[in-house]
Design a protein around this motif. Structure first.
Motif, PDB file in Angstrom:
ATOM      1  N   ASP A  28       0.858  -1.202  -0.067  1.00  0.00           N
ATOM      2  CA  ASP A  28      -0.054  -0.107  -0.068  1.00  0.00           C
ATOM      3  C   ASP A  28       0.886   1.203   0.227  1.00  0.00           C
ATOM      4  OD1 ASP A  28      -2.253  -1.572  -0.180  1.00  0.00           O
ATOM      5  OD2 ASP A  28      -2.286  -1.457   2.354  1.00  0.00           O
ATOM      6  N   LEU A  29       2.031   1.133   0.571  1.00  0.00           N
ATOM      7  CA  LEU A  29       2.918   2.259   0.505  1.00  0.00           C
ATOM      8  C   LEU A  29       4.437   1.726   0.648  1.00  0.00           C
ATOM      9  CD1 LEU A  29       2.158   5.223   3.006  1.00  0.00           C
ATOM     10  CD2 LEU A  29       4.294   4.051   3.397  1.00  0.00           C
ATOM     11  N   VAL A  30       5.121   2.604  -0.038  1.00  0.00           N
ATOM     12  CA  VAL A  30       6.764   2.440  -0.318  1.00  0.00           C
ATOM     13  C   VAL A  30       7.329   3.651   0.493  1.00  0.00           C
ATOM     14  CG1 VAL A  30       8.510   1.762  -1.676  1.00  0.00           C
ATOM     15  CG2 VAL A  30       6.104   0.890  -2.273  1.00  0.00           C
ATOM     16  N   ILE A  31       8.262   3.409   1.486  1.00  0.00           N
ATOM     17  CA  ILE A  31       9.173   4.609   1.731  1.00  0.00           C
ATOM     18  C   ILE A  31      10.269   4.933   0.724  1.00  0.00           C
ATOM     19  CG2 ILE A  31      10.757   5.089   3.540  1.00  0.00           C
ATOM     20  CD1 ILE A  31       7.960   4.654   4.814  1.00  0.00           C
ATOM     21  N   ASP A  32      10.126   6.066   0.422  1.00  0.00           N
ATOM     22  CA  ASP A  32      11.273   6.450  -0.717  1.00  0.00           C
ATOM     23  C   ASP A  32      12.380   6.867  -0.054  1.00  0.00           C
ATOM     24  OD1 ASP A  32       9.361   6.532  -2.721  1.00  0.00           O
ATOM     25  OD2 ASP A  32       8.573   8.542  -2.394  1.00  0.00           O
TER      26      ASP A  32
END
Length: 100
Positions: A28-32
């Motif tokens: 759902d979310l990826v840390i950049d």
């Protein structure tokens, strides 16, 4: 204890057993980025402007404490800075999730 039979898998059998039938779902979310300073750590992730997120951090990897539950993403994405206080820990764990 005595072993009656020893089973040896061929490469094809091993691959078939170790390959999931369905590929894993896209997260759902990826840390950049993660930027660590002396007393803080900044994290950024891709998001739509206006989306709300929660940031959680555990002091002991057992009990997770909410750091912020109202992180609003801007047009360039979401971000949050975790303050360490006087001493920077050797390891930092965190969890970011979209606020529902």
């Amino acid at each position: 204890m005595r072993i009656e039979q020893l089973w040896v898998l061929s490469e094809e059998e091993f691959t078939a057993l170790s390959t999931p039938l369905d590929p894993p779902a896209k997260p759902d979310l990826v840390i950049d980025t993660v930027s660590v300073a002396e007393t803080s750590m900044a994290i950024t992730w891709a998001a739509e402007g206006g989306e709300l997120f929660e940031v959680w951090r555990p002091p002991d990897l057992i009990l997770w404490g909410e750091v912020d539950d109202n992180v609003e993403a801007r047009a360039e994405g979401g971000s949050n800075t975790l303050e360490f206080g006087e001493t920077r820990p050797d390891r930092v764990f965190f969890h970011v999730q979209k606020w529902e």
